[in-house]
Design an enzyme around this catalytic site. Structure first.
Site, mmCIF file in Angstrom:
data_model
loop_
_atom_site.group_PDB
_atom_site.id
_atom_site.type_symbol
_atom_site.label_atom_id
_atom_site.label_comp_id
_atom_site.label_asym_id
_atom_site.label_seq_id
_atom_site.Cartn_x
_atom_site.Cartn_y
_atom_site.Cartn_z
ATOM 1 N N PRO A 85 16.756 -2.160 43.740
ATOM 2 C CA PRO A 85 16.343 -3.556 43.588
ATOM 3 C C PRO A 85 14.815 -3.697 43.451
ATOM 4 O O PRO A 85 14.337 -4.712 42.947
ATOM 5 C CB PRO A 85 16.817 -4.229 44.877
ATOM 6 C CG PRO A 85 17.811 -3.310 45.477
ATOM 7 C CD PRO A 85 17.481 -1.937 45.007
ATOM 8 N N GLU A 112 19.831 1.215 52.325
ATOM 9 C CA GLU A 112 18.570 0.472 52.167
ATOM 10 C C GLU A 112 17.633 1.138 51.166
ATOM 11 O O GLU A 112 16.594 0.574 50.829
ATOM 12 C CB GLU A 112 17.877 0.299 53.520
ATOM 13 C CG GLU A 112 18.619 -0.650 54.460
ATOM 14 C CD GLU A 112 18.961 -1.995 53.816
ATOM 15 O OE1 GLU A 112 18.048 -2.663 53.316
ATOM 16 O OE2 GLU A 112 20.161 -2.367 53.809
ATOM 17 N N ARG A 150 25.010 3.171 23.309
ATOM 18 C CA ARG A 150 25.409 2.480 22.082
ATOM 19 C C ARG A 150 24.280 2.406 21.057
ATOM 20 O O ARG A 150 24.534 2.099 19.897
ATOM 21 C CB ARG A 150 25.975 1.091 22.380
ATOM 22 C CG ARG A 150 25.024 0.164 23.091
ATOM 23 C CD ARG A 150 25.704 -1.137 23.446
ATOM 24 N NE ARG A 150 26.124 -1.871 22.262
ATOM 25 C CZ ARG A 150 25.286 -2.484 21.445
ATOM 26 N NH1 ARG A 150 23.996 -2.463 21.687
ATOM 27 N NH2 ARG A 150 25.730 -3.122 20.390
ATOM 28 N N ASP A 165 22.684 -7.541 16.156
ATOM 29 C CA ASP A 165 22.885 -7.848 17.566
ATOM 30 C C ASP A 165 22.019 -8.973 18.069
ATOM 31 O O ASP A 165 20.877 -9.116 17.680
ATOM 32 C CB ASP A 165 22.539 -6.626 18.429
ATOM 33 C CG ASP A 165 23.765 -5.825 18.766
ATOM 34 O OD1 ASP A 165 24.849 -6.235 18.353
ATOM 35 O OD2 ASP A 165 23.614 -4.790 19.418
HETATM 36 C C1 9D3 Z 1 20.871 -6.610 51.637
HETATM 37 C C2 9D3 Z 1 20.001 -5.395 51.668
HETATM 38 N N1 9D3 Z 1 18.651 -5.766 51.230
HETATM 39 C C3 9D3 Z 1 17.787 -5.854 52.422
HETATM 40 C C4 9D3 Z 1 16.697 -6.839 52.219
HETATM 41 C C5 9D3 Z 1 18.054 -4.822 50.287
HETATM 42 C C6 9D3 Z 1 18.997 -4.104 49.396
HETATM 43 C C7 9D3 Z 1 19.127 -2.729 49.510
HETATM 44 C C8 9D3 Z 1 19.994 -2.058 48.665
HETATM 45 C C9 9D3 Z 1 19.739 -4.791 48.472
HETATM 46 C C10 9D3 Z 1 20.630 -4.110 47.622
HETATM 47 C C11 9D3 Z 1 20.755 -2.731 47.748
HETATM 48 C C12 9D3 Z 1 21.687 -2.002 46.849
HETATM 49 N N2 9D3 Z 1 21.386 -2.285 45.447
HETATM 50 C C13 9D3 Z 1 20.972 -1.333 44.604
HETATM 51 O O1 9D3 Z 1 20.884 -0.184 44.989
HETATM 52 C C14 9D3 Z 1 20.587 -1.706 43.261
HETATM 53 C C15 9D3 Z 1 20.527 -2.975 42.613
HETATM 54 C C16 9D3 Z 1 20.838 -4.305 43.049
HETATM 55 O O2 9D3 Z 1 21.282 -4.569 44.175
HETATM 56 N N3 9D3 Z 1 20.639 -5.331 42.163
HETATM 57 C C17 9D3 Z 1 20.188 -5.134 40.899
HETATM 58 N N4 9D3 Z 1 19.873 -3.923 40.463
HETATM 59 C C18 9D3 Z 1 20.055 -2.865 41.316
HETATM 60 S S1 9D3 Z 1 19.715 -1.291 40.944
HETATM 61 C C19 9D3 Z 1 20.166 -0.713 42.415
#
Ligand code: 9D3
Length: 254
Positions: A85, A112, A150, A165
């Site tokens: 994220p 996390e 793709r 596209d």
């Molecule tokens: C609720 C947990 N959060 C604490 C503030 C942080 C968090 C950690 C790990 C939120 C999501 C995740 C798992 N997500 C991913 O590993 C992830 C992800 C995503 O959640 N949204 C968009 N792209 C991606 S790429 C990897």
């Protein structure tokens, strides 16, 4: 191109990699894709991939050693991308960029996140697929694989379908219609039945601009409009100002 995916859930990728365009691309050897089960790179009895965060707090962190070993056993890891994220948002430009690379390694985040030293030592780039909370990087890795594969030249042989596209021109697509000619009391726009390909192209250009203006006006920030498109956009703005939606018969002279 070769793509390696490091994940604690390799089974999630099985049908995804076998079916559809990706399955065909692999059969054609346009791309080689392998998954690596992170647990295979643990050394303890319980095959632990995560551990408690130093400093305390909620959640778990992916341990550095299994990820390190998983990446190091890949003969040519190439560009190492961590799905998290915290990453920059993946978009079509990034998909094009990655499609030019010979070796791509995707690490799927879980819990996390990963130990910071792995991130610093191993990871070239961090990508997110958007601002919503998922449970891990597996679905994001599939999104990246699908968007990239793709675009490989051997995969979408038909240049027109890439060029045509949505997002190729940075605009949304025009509306589509198929048979029957009348459905739910509503007819297909007459111009599409006219057989006049010049008028049809002009209608589609105009409707792309209309859809973009209504739904994603932010896309005009980046778009390079031709003089014809600028003129069509002005027409669309006037029609919207006058409360027309482009479906009026009087509007069907293009
Ligand atoms: C609720 C947990 N959060 C604490 C503030 C942080 C968090 C950690 C790990 C939120 C999501 C995740 C798992 N997500 C991913 O590993 C992830 C992800 C995503 O959640 N949204 C968009 N792209 C991606 S790429 C990897």
């Amino acid at each position: 191109m070769r793509i390696d995916i490091i994940t604690i859930f390799p089974e999630l990728f099985i049908p995804f990699l076998q079916k559809g365009i990706i399955g065909r691309a692999r059969e054609k050897s346009a791309v080689q894709i392998a998954t690596h089960d992170l647990r295979e790179f643990t050394t303890d009895r319980h095959r632990m991939v995560d551990d408690y965060p130093y400093g305390g707090g909620p959640g778990m962190v992916l341990k550095p050693e299994p990820i390190w070993r998983a990446v190091k056993q890949i003969p040519q890891a190439g560009r190492v991308v961590f799905l998290t994220p915290q990453g920059r948002t993946f978009d079509q430009d990034k998909a094009w960029e990655l499609s030019q690379i010979k070796n791509l390694t995707l690490i799927c985040g879980r819990y996390e996140g990963v130990d910071e030293r792995v991130r610093e030592e191993l990871v070239d780039e961090e990508l997110s697929i958007g601002d919503y909370v998922l449970n891990g990087g597996e679905v994001p890795a599939m999104v990246v694989v699908e968007a990239v594969v793709r675009l490989l030249p051997e995969v979408l042989g038909d240049e027109d379908s890439v060029a045509g596209d949505s997002f190729y021109h940075g605009l949304l697509d025009h509306p589509h219609y198929t048979r029957p000619e009348e459905f739910a009391g509503r007819r297909v726009p007459r111009v599409l039945l006219s057989g006049d390909h010049k008028r049809i192209e002009r209608w589609r250009k105009k409707e792309r601009l209309r859809q973009t203006l209504i739904r994603r006006p932010d896309l005009f920030q980046e778009a390079q409009l031709s003089p014809e498109e600028q003129e069509l956009l002005e027409q669309v703005k006037i029609e919207i100002r006058d409360g027309l939606d482009g479906k009026e018969d009087s509007n069907e002279r293009y």
